[in-house]
Design a protein around this motif. Structure first.
Motif, PDB file in Angstrom:
ATOM      1  N   ARG A 153       1.159   6.881 -21.836  1.00 32.57           N
ATOM      2  CA  ARG A 153       0.831   6.584 -20.427  1.00 32.57           C
ATOM      3  C   ARG A 153       2.022   5.928 -19.753  1.00 32.57           C
ATOM      4  O   ARG A 153       2.377   6.268 -18.609  1.00 32.57           O
ATOM      5  CB  ARG A 153      -0.374   5.647 -20.352  1.00 32.57           C
ATOM      6  CG  ARG A 153      -1.721   6.292 -20.607  1.00 32.57           C
ATOM      7  CD  ARG A 153      -2.833   5.270 -20.466  1.00 32.57           C
ATOM      8  NE  ARG A 153      -2.888   4.734 -19.112  1.00 32.57           N
ATOM      9  CZ  ARG A 153      -3.382   3.533 -18.819  1.00 32.57           C
ATOM     10  NH1 ARG A 153      -3.837   2.745 -19.763  1.00 32.57           N
ATOM     11  NH2 ARG A 153      -3.414   3.122 -17.568  1.00 32.57           N
ATOM     12  N   SER A 158      -3.320  12.496  -8.137  1.00 29.13           N
ATOM     13  CA  SER A 158      -2.750  11.664  -9.186  1.00 29.13           C
ATOM     14  C   SER A 158      -2.046  10.440  -8.630  1.00 29.13           C
ATOM     15  O   SER A 158      -1.650   9.564  -9.389  1.00 29.13           O
ATOM     16  CB  SER A 158      -1.749  12.481 -10.015  1.00 29.13           C
ATOM     17  OG  SER A 158      -0.707  12.955  -9.187  1.00 29.13           O
ATOM     18  N   PRO A 184      -3.133   7.740  -6.752  1.00 29.86           N
ATOM     19  CA  PRO A 184      -3.777   6.469  -7.120  1.00 29.86           C
ATOM     20  C   PRO A 184      -3.846   6.266  -8.627  1.00 29.86           C
ATOM     21  O   PRO A 184      -3.777   5.139  -9.097  1.00 29.86           O
ATOM     22  CB  PRO A 184      -5.174   6.591  -6.508  1.00 29.86           C
ATOM     23  CG  PRO A 184      -5.405   8.040  -6.298  1.00 29.86           C
ATOM     24  CD  PRO A 184      -4.056   8.614  -6.007  1.00 29.86           C
ATOM     25  N   ARG A 185      -3.971   7.363  -9.380  1.00 34.23           N
ATOM     26  CA  ARG A 185      -4.016   7.228 -10.833  1.00 34.23           C
ATOM     27  C   ARG A 185      -2.676   6.714 -11.351  1.00 34.23           C
ATOM     28  O   ARG A 185      -2.629   5.842 -12.221  1.00 34.23           O
ATOM     29  CB  ARG A 185      -4.370   8.564 -11.472  1.00 34.23           C
ATOM     30  CG  ARG A 185      -4.524   8.484 -12.986  1.00 34.23           C
ATOM     31  CD  ARG A 185      -5.219   9.709 -13.553  1.00 34.23           C
ATOM     32  NE  ARG A 185      -4.539  10.958 -13.227  1.00 34.23           N
ATOM     33  CZ  ARG A 185      -5.026  11.900 -12.430  1.00 34.23           C
ATOM     34  NH1 ARG A 185      -6.205  11.737 -11.846  1.00 34.23           N
ATOM     35  NH2 ARG A 185      -4.352  13.011 -12.193  1.00 34.23           N
ATOM     36  N   TRP A 186      -1.578   7.244 -10.827  1.00 34.22           N
ATOM     37  CA  TRP A 186      -0.260   6.784 -11.247  1.00 34.22           C
ATOM     38  C   TRP A 186      -0.058   5.320 -10.887  1.00 34.22           C
ATOM     39  O   TRP A 186       0.417   4.516 -11.699  1.00 34.22           O
ATOM     40  CB  TRP A 186       0.820   7.647 -10.584  1.00 34.22           C
ATOM     41  CG  TRP A 186       2.219   7.162 -10.887  1.00 34.22           C
ATOM     42  CD1 TRP A 186       2.935   7.398 -12.021  1.00 34.22           C
ATOM     43  CD2 TRP A 186       3.042   6.356 -10.051  1.00 34.22           C
ATOM     44  NE1 TRP A 186       4.161   6.782 -11.946  1.00 34.22           N
ATOM     45  CE2 TRP A 186       4.256   6.132 -10.746  1.00 34.22           C
ATOM     46  CE3 TRP A 186       2.878   5.788  -8.790  1.00 34.22           C
ATOM     47  CZ2 TRP A 186       5.294   5.366 -10.214  1.00 34.22           C
ATOM     48  CZ3 TRP A 186       3.912   5.032  -8.254  1.00 34.22           C
ATOM     49  CH2 TRP A 186       5.101   4.830  -8.970  1.00 34.22           C
ATOM     50  N   GLY A 199      -2.340   3.101 -10.508  1.00 31.65           N
ATOM     51  CA  GLY A 199      -3.182   2.311 -11.407  1.00 31.65           C
ATOM     52  C   GLY A 199      -2.567   2.192 -12.787  1.00 31.65           C
ATOM     53  O   GLY A 199      -2.636   1.137 -13.428  1.00 31.65           O
ATOM     54  N   ASP A 200      -1.919   3.267 -13.266  1.00 24.49           N
ATOM     55  CA  ASP A 200      -1.283   3.235 -14.587  1.00 24.49           C
ATOM     56  C   ASP A 200      -0.153   2.214 -14.636  1.00 24.49           C
ATOM     57  O   ASP A 200      -0.017   1.475 -15.617  1.00 24.49           O
ATOM     58  CB  ASP A 200      -0.734   4.624 -14.947  1.00 24.49           C
ATOM     59  CG  ASP A 200      -1.824   5.579 -15.400  1.00 24.49           C
ATOM     60  OD1 ASP A 200      -2.947   5.102 -15.684  1.00 24.49           O
ATOM     61  OD2 ASP A 200      -1.578   6.800 -15.440  1.00 24.49           O
ATOM     62  N   ASP A 206      -1.449  -1.237 -14.920  1.00 24.59           N
ATOM     63  CA  ASP A 206      -1.968  -1.553 -16.255  1.00 24.59           C
ATOM     64  C   ASP A 206      -0.850  -1.736 -17.284  1.00 24.59           C
ATOM     65  O   ASP A 206      -0.992  -2.516 -18.229  1.00 24.59           O
ATOM     66  CB  ASP A 206      -2.901  -0.436 -16.741  1.00 24.59           C
ATOM     67  CG  ASP A 206      -4.213  -0.411 -15.977  1.00 24.59           C
ATOM     68  OD1 ASP A 206      -4.546  -1.428 -15.334  1.00 24.59           O
ATOM     69  OD2 ASP A 206      -4.890   0.622 -16.011  1.00 24.59           O
ATOM     70  N   ASN A 257     -10.993   2.391  -7.396  1.00 18.06           N
ATOM     71  CA  ASN A 257      -9.626   2.348  -7.913  1.00 18.06           C
ATOM     72  C   ASN A 257      -8.597   2.543  -6.800  1.00 18.06           C
ATOM     73  O   ASN A 257      -7.546   1.901  -6.798  1.00 18.06           O
ATOM     74  CB  ASN A 257      -9.436   3.419  -8.992  1.00 18.06           C
ATOM     75  CG  ASN A 257     -10.238   3.120 -10.233  1.00 18.06           C
ATOM     76  OD1 ASN A 257     -10.313   1.977 -10.670  1.00 18.06           O
ATOM     77  ND2 ASN A 257     -10.854   4.141 -10.812  1.00 18.06           N
ATOM     78  N   LEU A 258      -8.901   3.439  -5.849  1.00 15.92           N
ATOM     79  CA  LEU A 258      -7.991   3.638  -4.730  1.00 15.92           C
ATOM     80  C   LEU A 258      -7.927   2.385  -3.865  1.00 15.92           C
ATOM     81  O   LEU A 258      -6.860   1.986  -3.403  1.00 15.92           O
ATOM     82  CB  LEU A 258      -8.434   4.841  -3.892  1.00 15.92           C
ATOM     83  CG  LEU A 258      -7.574   5.143  -2.658  1.00 15.92           C
ATOM     84  CD1 LEU A 258      -6.134   5.406  -3.053  1.00 15.92           C
ATOM     85  CD2 LEU A 258      -8.143   6.317  -1.878  1.00 15.92           C
ATOM     86  N   THR A 287      -5.701  -0.049  -5.474  1.00 17.96           N
ATOM     87  CA  THR A 287      -4.308   0.355  -5.288  1.00 17.96           C
ATOM     88  C   THR A 287      -3.805  -0.036  -3.903  1.00 17.96           C
ATOM     89  O   THR A 287      -2.724  -0.620  -3.760  1.00 17.96           O
ATOM     90  CB  THR A 287      -4.176   1.874  -5.477  1.00 17.96           C
ATOM     91  OG1 THR A 287      -4.506   2.210  -6.824  1.00 17.96           O
ATOM     92  CG2 THR A 287      -2.766   2.343  -5.164  1.00 17.96           C
ATOM     93  N   GLU A 339     -16.107  -0.302 -15.515  1.00 17.69           N
ATOM     94  CA  GLU A 339     -15.267   0.005 -16.678  1.00 17.69           C
ATOM     95  C   GLU A 339     -15.547  -0.883 -17.876  1.00 17.69           C
ATOM     96  O   GLU A 339     -14.978  -0.686 -18.945  1.00 17.69           O
ATOM     97  CB  GLU A 339     -13.780  -0.129 -16.313  1.00 17.69           C
ATOM     98  CG  GLU A 339     -13.250   0.998 -15.455  1.00 17.69           C
ATOM     99  CD  GLU A 339     -13.710   0.884 -14.005  1.00 17.69           C
ATOM    100  OE1 GLU A 339     -13.944  -0.259 -13.554  1.00 17.69           O
ATOM    101  OE2 GLU A 339     -13.838   1.913 -13.332  1.00 17.69           O
TER     102      GLU A 339
END
Length: 394
Positions: free
Chosen positions: A42, A65, A67-69, A71-72, A75, A113-114, A117, A336
């Motif tokens: 990740r 991707s 917001p996913r990026w 979030g990654d 983390d 999650n968005l 972010t 989560e």
């Protein structure tokens, strides 16, 4: 050389190769032959998407991707590194332009999650971009309010109603519906009536609230989703006349957002995700504002990684519980489950009568009802299928 030194050397070499593998990006000629763990993969993908010039389109505007990026990287890296990577993303990938375009935001499914972010990036947003972000956050907040407001309102109102039942009512105060239900076993068939052995009445009206609730929320990066849900629940409880609610967020400083609580979007744009953590300072602030301990519910929402004085925090918790405050430590308020948390401190708090567990938003209304009724929260959590941190041995 001692027997342990060769082993130590091998571990050091493996770590050096791992770091070189992450720096080099895993190309055909990088030569490390290192296989990365899932977490390192990740991390590698997050860095590659931003810094690998051979990659094309991994963060383009049509891909959800983004917001996913973001979030990654939150983390995988500390807050200071995240800030650098976000700034680099704005410069190299034109994320600011993307966020300023409603079409891009429409293409991404807005969710908690968005929101996390966007609020973590708010210092980088300005003008139209910031207004666009507020609109997106507002949409998610509205959706969450529709889902969560009524269950919380009903649960809290029902718990307050039970707490305020008058069991020695005057004639004018008798609640006949409740009284009849409570005495059905005393029905006299011959007389076709009920003997009201137990009389239940409407609670006597009191000035002010019946319960005081304090939401004390950790702003560290891992608690981002918990901050979102807490702001929603705080806004709902602020609208209930029988509950007085205080909303406090903290890192190494403490910020009281009670006055802004009726506007959860404003609350979210006021928090500062990331940074240090001084739980003792935050709990001390809240404790100083408790005037009716027997009627107070205090919800500490934190992963319990204390950067302040742990002994002071434990002493504060012990005093609060002894005074009658119903206190709990929520390791997360999100879908989560519990993130990484300080298990030792959670166990010490549990030993003092402060149960520690994670809670989903859907279960939070029932949790608040149980707390208002002064139920055993450890037993409530067990019945709800929630894993509770066991108390430390004395």
């Amino acid at each position: 050389m001692s027997e342990t030194e060769p082993a130590t050397g091998r571990v050091g070499e493996a770590e050096r190769l791992r770091r070189w593998r992450l720096v080099l990006g895993g190309g055909a000629a990088e030569g490390t032959r290192v296989r990365l763990s899932e977490r390192d993969l990740r991390l590698d993908r997050a860095m590659g998407a931003l810094y690998d010039s051979d990659r094309k389109g991994s963060l383009d505007a049509s891909a959800p991707s983004v917001p996913r990026w973001l979030g990654d990287i939150r983390d995988c890296f500390p807050a200071s590194v995240v800030q650098v990577m976000q700034r680099d993303a704005f410069e190299r990938l034109d994320l600011k332009r993307m966020l300023a375009e409603p079409e891009m935001l429409e293409a991404v499914q807005p969710d908690v999650n968005l929101v996390s972010t966007l609020i973590s990036m708010r210092s980088l947003l300005g003008g139209r971009t910031r207004e666009t972000a507020r609109l997106v956050v507002g949409r998610v907040v509205d959706d969450l309010m529709k889902r969560l407001e009524e269950p919380l309102r009903q649960a809290v109102a029902g718990a307050i109603d039970r707490v305020s039942i008058n069991r020695r009512p005057r004639h004018a105060e008798i609640d006949w519906n409740r009284t009849i239900r409570a005495n059905l076993r005393h029905y006299q068939a011959a007389y076709r009536t009920i003997i009201p052995e137990t009389r239940l009445g409407h609670g006597r009206r009191r000035r002010g609230s019946l319960k005081d609730v304090i939401l004390c929320i950790d702003q560290s990066g891992s608690m981002a989703n918990s901050v979102v849900y807490s702001s929603i629940f705080g806004a709902v409880m602020a609208s209930l006349p029988t509950v007085s609610t205080r909303l406090v967020v903290f890192d190494t400083a403490v910020v009281d957002l009670t006055d802004a609580m009726d506007d959860p979007v404003e609350v979210l744009f006021s928090v500062q995700l990331g940074g240090g953590t001084d739980i003792n300072r935050a709990v001390s602030y809240c404790a100083a504002r408790i005037t009716r301990p027997e009627d107070t519910v205090m919800v500490l929402i934190s992963d319990l990684y204390e950067g302040g004085v742990e002994a002071g925090l434990l002493a504060q918790a012990q005093r609060l519980v002894a005074s009658g405050v119903q206190m709990m430590a929520l390791l997360a308020l999100s879908d989560e489950g519990a993130p990484a948390y300080d298990r030792a401190l959670a166990a010490r708090l549990a030993a003092l009568g402060v149960p520690a567990f994670a809670c989903t938003p859907d279960l939070f209304p029932d949790l608040m009802a149980a707390a208002i009724r002064k139920q055993d929260l450890t037993a409530w959590a067990a019945q709800a299928g929630i894993a509770v941190v066991p108390a430390a041995e004395p």
